[in-house]
Design an enzyme around this catalytic site. Structure first.
Site, PDB file in Angstrom:
ATOM      1  CB  CYS A   1      34.919  38.367  30.348  1.00  0.00           C
ATOM      2  SG  CYS A   1      33.793  38.898  31.677  1.00  0.00           S
TER       3      CYS A   1
ATOM      4  CB  CYS B   1      33.894  42.903  33.906  1.00  0.00           C
ATOM      5  SG  CYS B   1      33.476  41.295  34.614  1.00  0.00           S
ATOM      6  CB  SER B   2      38.424  41.691  32.665  1.00  0.00           C
ATOM      7  OG  SER B   2      38.519  42.187  33.994  1.00  0.00           O
ATOM      8  CB  CYS B   3      35.044  36.871  34.459  1.00  0.00           C
ATOM      9  SG  CYS B   3      33.884  37.852  35.439  1.00  0.00           S
TER      10      CYS B   3
END
Length: 203
Positions: A107, A110-112
């Site tokens: 991702c 961000c950190s999906c």
């Protein structure tokens, strides 16, 4: 980025645990959270979401061709057949590894991450170094940071998860598992193999 550096030492883990306990105590004292709520959250992430659920989905796909077809067509709907879904799993896409193609998930913004099948993302997944370098040089990163040497003959395809779509990998079934039950196969599926930075365990 170094995966070795991202693994906390025992002392560091103890410090983190102490901080978490302190924050938990303060929140309970101030009435922001109850002990029951804390226990319930721990139970959810231990038993109701996480890589063990993803392993169940993968093993089902390895043993049931019809389910596999439905999973690749609509991962969220197929997972719901097994009672797996919820927050961060509304729009999931499963991508299948083959002899000629290997998938990796990242991702970049961000950190999906697909929580229902993989649980919470590991720290390294959220690091800017992983998010940037995996896109630029996936073969090198897999080899140097994860010890996963993908042959040059195999194409590597990087999928960028987002708040709209969360990808995860359907890894190849390990050789030598003919006749194994879904329950036996589950034990071979790892979180890293569903992100694409590792292989399933070998029998």
């Amino acid at each position: 980025m170094s995966t070795a550096e991202s693994v906390p030492t025992t002392d560091h883990q103890a410090q983190i645990a102490a901080r978490v306990k302190a924050v938990e105590s303060i929140m309970i004292e101030k009435g922001l959270m109850t002990s029951a709520a804390v226990d319930r959250l721990a139970e959810i992430y231990e038993n109701e979401v996480g890589p063990q659920l993803g392993a169940r989905v993968v093993a089902k796909a390895w043993t049931d061709p019809d389910f596999k077809a439905r999973l690749l067509e609509n991962a969220s709907t197929a997972c719901a057949e097994l009672g797996i879904g919820g927050l961060q799993g509304e729009d999931m896409v499963a991508v299948e590894d083959t002899d000629d193609l290997h998938h990796v998930i990242v991702c970049t913004l961000c950190s999906c991450y697909p929580w229902p099948v993989l649980g919470l993302p590991p720290n390294w997944y959220k690091e800017p170094a992983y998010r940037a370098s995996m896109v630029r040089a996936p073969r090198r990163v897999l080899r140097e940071e994860f010890g996963y040497d993908v042959p040059e003959s195999v194409e590597i395809r990087v999928w960028d998860s987002s708040s709209e779509l969360r990808y995860w990998v359907l890894p190849q079934r390990p050789a030598g598992t003919d006749g194994w039950s879904a329950e036996q196969l589950e034990a071979l599926v790892t979180r890293d193999s569903m992100i694409g930075v590792g292989r399933p365990k070998q029998p």
